[in-house]
Design an enzyme around this catalytic site. Structure first.
Site, PDB file in Angstrom:
ATOM      1  N   CYS A  57       0.854  -1.173   0.000  1.00 28.73           N
ATOM      2  CA  CYS A  57       0.000   0.000   0.000  1.00 28.73           C
ATOM      3  C   CYS A  57       0.904   1.243   0.000  1.00 28.73           C
ATOM      4  O   CYS A  57       1.937   1.268   0.663  1.00 28.73           O
ATOM      5  CB  CYS A  57      -0.940   0.108   1.188  1.00 28.73           C
ATOM      6  SG  CYS A  57      -2.107  -1.245   1.307  1.00 28.73           S
ATOM      7  N   HIS A  69      15.521 -38.074  -7.161  1.00 26.21           N
ATOM      8  CA  HIS A  69      14.937 -38.402  -5.860  1.00 26.21           C
ATOM      9  C   HIS A  69      13.455 -38.034  -5.803  1.00 26.21           C
ATOM     10  O   HIS A  69      12.896 -37.849  -4.717  1.00 26.21           O
ATOM     11  CB  HIS A  69      15.724 -37.708  -4.740  1.00 26.21           C
ATOM     12  CG  HIS A  69      17.151 -38.157  -4.697  1.00 26.21           C
ATOM     13  ND1 HIS A  69      17.523 -39.399  -4.227  1.00 26.21           N
ATOM     14  CD2 HIS A  69      18.296 -37.564  -5.135  1.00 26.21           C
ATOM     15  CE1 HIS A  69      18.836 -39.534  -4.349  1.00 26.21           C
ATOM     16  NE2 HIS A  69      19.327 -38.435  -4.894  1.00 26.21           N
ATOM     17  N   LYS A  97       5.571  -4.622  -4.515  1.00 22.58           N
ATOM     18  CA  LYS A  97       7.034  -4.577  -4.490  1.00 22.58           C
ATOM     19  C   LYS A  97       7.595  -4.543  -3.073  1.00 22.58           C
ATOM     20  O   LYS A  97       8.605  -5.159  -2.801  1.00 22.58           O
ATOM     21  CB  LYS A  97       7.505  -3.350  -5.255  1.00 22.58           C
ATOM     22  CG  LYS A  97       9.012  -3.248  -5.347  1.00 22.58           C
ATOM     23  CD  LYS A  97       9.488  -3.341  -6.756  1.00 22.58           C
ATOM     24  CE  LYS A  97      10.976  -3.446  -6.848  1.00 22.58           C
ATOM     25  NZ  LYS A  97      11.402  -4.786  -7.265  1.00 22.58           N
ATOM     26  N   ASN A 133      -1.106   2.073   5.544  1.00 20.75           N
ATOM     27  CA  ASN A 133      -0.244   1.040   4.992  1.00 20.75           C
ATOM     28  C   ASN A 133       0.179   0.163   6.170  1.00 20.75           C
ATOM     29  O   ASN A 133       0.684   0.667   7.159  1.00 20.75           O
ATOM     30  CB  ASN A 133       0.966   1.726   4.330  1.00 20.75           C
ATOM     31  CG  ASN A 133       2.162   0.804   4.154  1.00 20.75           C
ATOM     32  OD1 ASN A 133       3.297   1.238   4.248  1.00 20.75           O
ATOM     33  ND2 ASN A 133       1.936  -0.457   3.910  1.00 20.75           N
ATOM     34  N   GLY A 134      -0.068  -1.155   6.076  1.00 26.07           N
ATOM     35  CA  GLY A 134       0.313  -2.047   7.165  1.00 26.07           C
ATOM     36  C   GLY A 134      -0.868  -2.849   7.674  1.00 26.07           C
ATOM     37  O   GLY A 134      -1.877  -2.993   6.979  1.00 26.07           O
ATOM     38  N   LYS A 164      11.081 -16.024 -11.103  1.00 23.12           N
ATOM     39  CA  LYS A 164      10.798 -14.965 -12.083  1.00 23.12           C
ATOM     40  C   LYS A 164       9.703 -15.417 -13.041  1.00 23.12           C
ATOM     41  O   LYS A 164       8.776 -14.678 -13.333  1.00 23.12           O
ATOM     42  CB  LYS A 164      12.040 -14.606 -12.917  1.00 23.12           C
ATOM     43  CG  LYS A 164      13.122 -13.789 -12.285  1.00 23.12           C
ATOM     44  CD  LYS A 164      12.804 -12.351 -12.030  1.00 23.12           C
ATOM     45  CE  LYS A 164      12.235 -12.139 -10.653  1.00 23.12           C
ATOM     46  NZ  LYS A 164      13.179 -11.875  -9.581  1.00 23.12           N
ATOM     47  N   ARG A 187       3.637  -0.380  -4.984  1.00 24.64           N
ATOM     48  CA  ARG A 187       3.365  -0.937  -3.654  1.00 24.64           C
ATOM     49  C   ARG A 187       2.035  -1.677  -3.581  1.00 24.64           C
ATOM     50  O   ARG A 187       1.693  -2.241  -2.551  1.00 24.64           O
ATOM     51  CB  ARG A 187       3.378   0.181  -2.613  1.00 24.64           C
ATOM     52  CG  ARG A 187       4.695   0.921  -2.549  1.00 24.64           C
ATOM     53  CD  ARG A 187       4.608   2.076  -1.588  1.00 24.64           C
ATOM     54  NE  ARG A 187       4.607   1.631  -0.219  1.00 24.64           N
ATOM     55  CZ  ARG A 187       5.693   1.506   0.541  1.00 24.64           C
ATOM     56  NH1 ARG A 187       6.861   1.818   0.045  1.00 24.64           N
ATOM     57  NH2 ARG A 187       5.601   1.085   1.770  1.00 24.64           N
ATOM     58  N   GLU A 229       6.209 -15.663 -11.305  1.00 19.87           N
ATOM     59  CA  GLU A 229       5.581 -14.436 -10.823  1.00 19.87           C
ATOM     60  C   GLU A 229       5.099 -13.524 -11.943  1.00 19.87           C
ATOM     61  O   GLU A 229       4.119 -12.802 -11.754  1.00 19.87           O
ATOM     62  CB  GLU A 229       6.463 -13.683  -9.821  1.00 19.87           C
ATOM     63  CG  GLU A 229       7.696 -13.005 -10.384  1.00 19.87           C
ATOM     64  CD  GLU A 229       8.481 -12.259  -9.309  1.00 19.87           C
ATOM     65  OE1 GLU A 229       9.704 -12.222  -9.397  1.00 19.87           O
ATOM     66  OE2 GLU A 229       7.862 -11.713  -8.386  1.00 19.87           O
ATOM     67  N   TRP A 255      -2.772  -2.640  -1.585  1.00 21.22           N
ATOM     68  CA  TRP A 255      -2.518  -4.069  -1.740  1.00 21.22           C
ATOM     69  C   TRP A 255      -3.339  -4.725  -0.635  1.00 21.22           C
ATOM     70  O   TRP A 255      -3.066  -4.550   0.550  1.00 21.22           O
ATOM     71  CB  TRP A 255      -1.033  -4.385  -1.571  1.00 21.22           C
ATOM     72  CG  TRP A 255      -0.717  -5.817  -1.885  1.00 21.22           C
ATOM     73  CD1 TRP A 255      -0.499  -6.354  -3.113  1.00 21.22           C
ATOM     74  CD2 TRP A 255      -0.593  -6.891  -0.957  1.00 21.22           C
ATOM     75  NE1 TRP A 255      -0.255  -7.706  -3.009  1.00 21.22           N
ATOM     76  CE2 TRP A 255      -0.303  -8.066  -1.700  1.00 21.22           C
ATOM     77  CE3 TRP A 255      -0.710  -7.009   0.430  1.00 21.22           C
ATOM     78  CZ2 TRP A 255      -0.124  -9.317  -1.111  1.00 21.22           C
ATOM     79  CZ3 TRP A 255      -0.528  -8.254   1.020  1.00 21.22           C
ATOM     80  CH2 TRP A 255      -0.231  -9.385   0.244  1.00 21.22           C
ATOM     81  N   GLU A 315      15.817 -18.863  -8.666  1.00 24.38           N
ATOM     82  CA  GLU A 315      15.469 -17.489  -9.053  1.00 24.38           C
ATOM     83  C   GLU A 315      14.799 -17.473 -10.428  1.00 24.38           C
ATOM     84  O   GLU A 315      13.814 -16.754 -10.645  1.00 24.38           O
ATOM     85  CB  GLU A 315      16.739 -16.617  -9.034  1.00 24.38           C
ATOM     86  CG  GLU A 315      16.628 -15.227  -9.638  1.00 24.38           C
ATOM     87  CD  GLU A 315      15.630 -14.315  -8.925  1.00 24.38           C
ATOM     88  OE1 GLU A 315      15.037 -14.705  -7.920  1.00 24.38           O
ATOM     89  OE2 GLU A 315      15.431 -13.186  -9.435  1.00 24.38           O
TER      90      GLU A 315
HETATM   91  C1  F6R Z   1      10.742 -11.296  -6.639  1.00 24.03           C
HETATM   92  C2  F6R Z   1      10.842 -10.252  -5.645  1.00 24.03           C
HETATM   93  C3  F6R Z   1      10.595 -10.616  -4.234  1.00 24.03           C
HETATM   94  C4  F6R Z   1      11.515  -9.809  -3.304  1.00 24.03           C
HETATM   95  C5  F6R Z   1      11.134 -10.071  -1.837  1.00 24.03           C
HETATM   96  C6  F6R Z   1      12.062  -9.376  -0.878  1.00 24.03           C
HETATM   97  O1  F6R Z   1      11.016 -10.817  -7.913  1.00 24.03           O
HETATM   98  O2  F6R Z   1      11.094  -9.123  -5.947  1.00 24.03           O
HETATM   99  O3  F6R Z   1      10.732 -11.984  -4.007  1.00 24.03           O
HETATM  100  O4  F6R Z   1      12.835 -10.181  -3.538  1.00 24.03           O
HETATM  101  O5  F6R Z   1       9.823  -9.645  -1.619  1.00 24.03           O
HETATM  102  O6  F6R Z   1      12.007  -7.996  -1.066  1.00 24.03           O
HETATM  103  P1  F6R Z   1      13.156  -7.063  -0.526  1.00 24.03           P
HETATM  104  O7  F6R Z   1      14.388  -7.397  -1.295  1.00 24.03           O
HETATM  105  O8  F6R Z   1      12.664  -5.670  -0.778  1.00 24.03           O
HETATM  106  O9  F6R Z   1      13.327  -7.377   0.928  1.00 24.03           O
END
Ligand code: F6R
Length: 607
Positions: free
Chosen positions: A2, A502, A602, A98-99, A483, A27, A486, A74, A479
């Site tokens: 948010c 396994h 984010k 926010n929170g 990617k 956000r 998501e 969010w 990773e």
């Molecule tokens: C995936 C992604 C998330 C962040 C995670 C941690 O692409 O961006 O998995 O890596 O939410 O976020 P930070 O790095 O801001 O603590």
């Protein structure tokens, strides 16, 4: 999660609020809303979905006023709907939040006993209801808001706007970041400085527990103990807040393309030219005395830690433990003498990572963080904060922050190896030379864009995708899978190649693409054996390797992507590029919302 904003302006604020919300949309984008006070009267507009829906609504139903607050959501409590959208208004008060208010159920029960009626499913409504109740007992808005704040538990950033008060916003932070912006006869409130950057470069960061009564010409801040305090006004660099796509279709593709440049900058900051000594912001970290490194993070940042474990163990012979923050914090692990606790976070505000850091504070010998936002809570609460210099990252899927985290962590591992005497001067010089050469290698990897796009076109038809890697390529496989899922919404899993037989090998058939990350290193032959096992079961292998690797092992594979040959230690940084581009082009082929994938945000400031 948010984004919140507030403006006490000298012009109509609705367009200013919407512009600021645009910069906070990373956000969350489940709904958006604004409230203003005009001729003493509070009013609001809210719309479900992205900000553009609110902008459309404002065309038909404009909102006048020079004072206002805004929110991009969010959803945590209550589905995305107009009714659950912020600002929440009860009587003479409107609130953006926010929170999470953790004790909202108790507060609701208490309010229900007093006959109060609820109209939303949110935790935030209790904040507005309580404030309105207190306003009836004492009409002073600041006292009413502060009384409410005293009742709240959990993590929050809040901004309050009041009927009849055109020169007042009350702002508070506990667990979620909040900044105040100073203009000329104007004042601003925002979840981060980026939101406020076009309005002002003079920022005050509220500290944990702070609450502020903000007017156009004054700010009165009280700390968590109720003491009036002065917080510094800092100048931010406005160019650091540039958030355009620079000709790219998406922020994600711009940020992938920026990697050679930002990594070069990160390297330059820690490795002054001509030197092989890694320079940290201060000399307080001496790894020769460290017995154990505990690394904690979430998501992509966690995969950066998993990768770095290989470097710290192999180069510096340092025992390393890596954990996801949400598990670490509740497991309450012993933090023994000689432990350095290292937290990695792009935003520096991730709630679980911050909580894990606070758990280690006072137990670990030193709290170190690797962050992209130097003013973030995680940076500020660390003994030593190491910035990654990636610049603002807007795409929700992290790309350049990941490779900058890797670069800084590799340099830190080299420093650890130097401090501990586990690396020879020649080997150190080799690593440093390879690091300095990595931006050029990344450009060569980026040149493979067309090949990767073609491979992604085929991948976009899959329902499930497997990623395999060995050694430091294993975290990278994780990773790559993250990617892909998501942003393209294709189910993807990653396994250490050796683990395939396994269990997961049962999944392999002619419909399963398997992405194999295998530079021609010491583990190459082992990985190729696992790849053969996949192909023997009709699995479709997409091999990402260097020319040697492709020459040696591409018979019968579905497709190949060729990377330049680099020093073994650098392959995780280099191979991140094809993993990112594969996900990006697959998502574009599928037509998903690349920069703002569904259900994500984010900055994850709730646990
Ligand atoms: C995936 C992604 C998330 C962040 C995670 C941690 O692409 O961006 O998995 O890596 O939410 O976020 P930070 O790095 O801001 O603590």
């Amino acid at each position: 999660m948010c984004g919140i904003v507030g403006v006490l302006g000298s012009h109509e604020v609705a367009p200013i609020l919407v512009e600021a919300l645009k910069r906070l949309e990373y956000r969350g984008y489940d709904s958006a809303g604004i409230a203003t006070v005009n001729n003493g009267a509070l009013d609001r507009r809210r719309a479900v979905g992205k900000l553009v829906n609110l902008s459309d609504l404002l065309v038909h139903e404009p909102l006048a006023g020079k004072s206002g607050i805004g929110h991009t959501r969010w959803a945590t409590h209550g589905a995305p709907s107009v009714n659950n959208a912020h600002p929440h208004r009860v009587g003479g008060v409107a609130v953006v939040h926010n929170g999470i208010i953790e004790n909202y159920r108790e507060l609701r029960a208490e309010l229900a006993e007093q006959g109060v009626h609820f109209t939303t499913d949110t935790d935030t409504e209790t904040v507005a209801l309580l404030t309105e109740l207190y306003l009836r007992e004492d009409p002073d808005p600041v006292r009413a808001a502060y009384r409410t704040l005293d009742r709240l538990q959990g993590a929050f950033a809040l901004a309050f706007l009041f009927d009849g008060h055109e020169d007042l916003i009350v702002a508070a932070r506990k667990g979620s970041p909040l900044a105040l912006g100073h203009g000329d006869g104007e004042m601003y409130v925002g979840s981060d400085a980026i939101a406020l950057a076009p309005l002002t470069d003079r920022i005050t960061y509220l500290e944990e527990g702070d609450r502020a009564a903000v007017t156009r010409n004054s700010v009165t801040i009280h700390d968590a103990q109720g003491q009036q305090v002065a917080r510094p006004v800092k100048r931010i660099r406005r160019d650091s807040a540039r958030v355009d796509k620079a000709g790219h279709k998406h922020f994600m593709s711009k940020e992938i393309a920026e990697q050679p440049e930002v990594i070069a900058e990160a390297i330059r900051r820690y490795l002054p030219s001509g030197e092989t000594t890694i320079r940290l912001p201060d000399d307080s970290l001496d790894f020769s005395k460290v017995q154990r490194l505990t690394m904690v993070a979430c998501g992509t940042a966690y995969y950066a830690c998993l990768t770095a474990k290989y470097w710290f163990e192999q180069l510096a012979r340092l025992p390393v433990e890596v954990d996801v923050a949400s598990e670490f914090r509740y497991r309450e692990p012993p933090v023994t003498d000689g432990t350095v606790a290292l937290f990695v976070s792009q935003s520096g505000e991730t709630a679980d990572t911050l909580a894990a850091l606070r758990y280690c504070a006072g137990k670990a010998d030193k709290i170190v963080s690797v962050v992209n936002v130097p003013e973030s809570s995680i940076a500020r609460e660390s003994d030593l904060a190491l910035p990654i210099h990636a610049g603002v990252e807007i795409g929700v899927a992290s790309t350049k922050a990941f490779t900058c985290q890797l670069s800084v962590l590799l340099m830190l591992a080299l420093k650890a190896a130097t401090d501990r005497g586990t690396i020879s001067p020649e080997a150190l010089a080799d690593h440093v030379a390879a690091l300095r050469g990595i931006p050029a290698m990344l450009n060569l990897a980026l040149d493979q864009d067309d090949t990767i796009r073609a491979a992604a076109q085929r991948l976009s038809e899959a329902r499930d995708v497997l990623f395999l890697g060995r050694g430091a390529m294993y975290p990278l496989a994780l990773e790559g899978a993250l990617k892909l899922k998501e942003i393209s919404y294709i189910h993807a899993e990653a396994y250490a190649s050796g683990e395939l037989k396994h269990g997961p090998i049962a999944l392999i058939d002619q419909h399963m693409p398997v992405v194999v990350l295998a530079p021609r290193d010491a583990l190459f032959d082992k990985t190729v054996s696992n790849m053969q096992e996949v192909m023997a079961r009709k699995g479709k292998v997409l091999l990402i390797s260097d020319q040697d690797g492709i020459d040696a092992a591409s018979d019968g594979v579905w497709d190949t992507i060729r990377m330049p040959r680099v020093h073994d230690a650098l392959t995780p940084i280099l191979y991140a590029v094809p993993a990112q581009l594969l996900a990006y082009h697959t998502a574009v082929a599928k037509g998903t919302d690349v920069d703002q994938p569904r259900n994500l945000a984010k900055s994850v400031t709730v646990e």
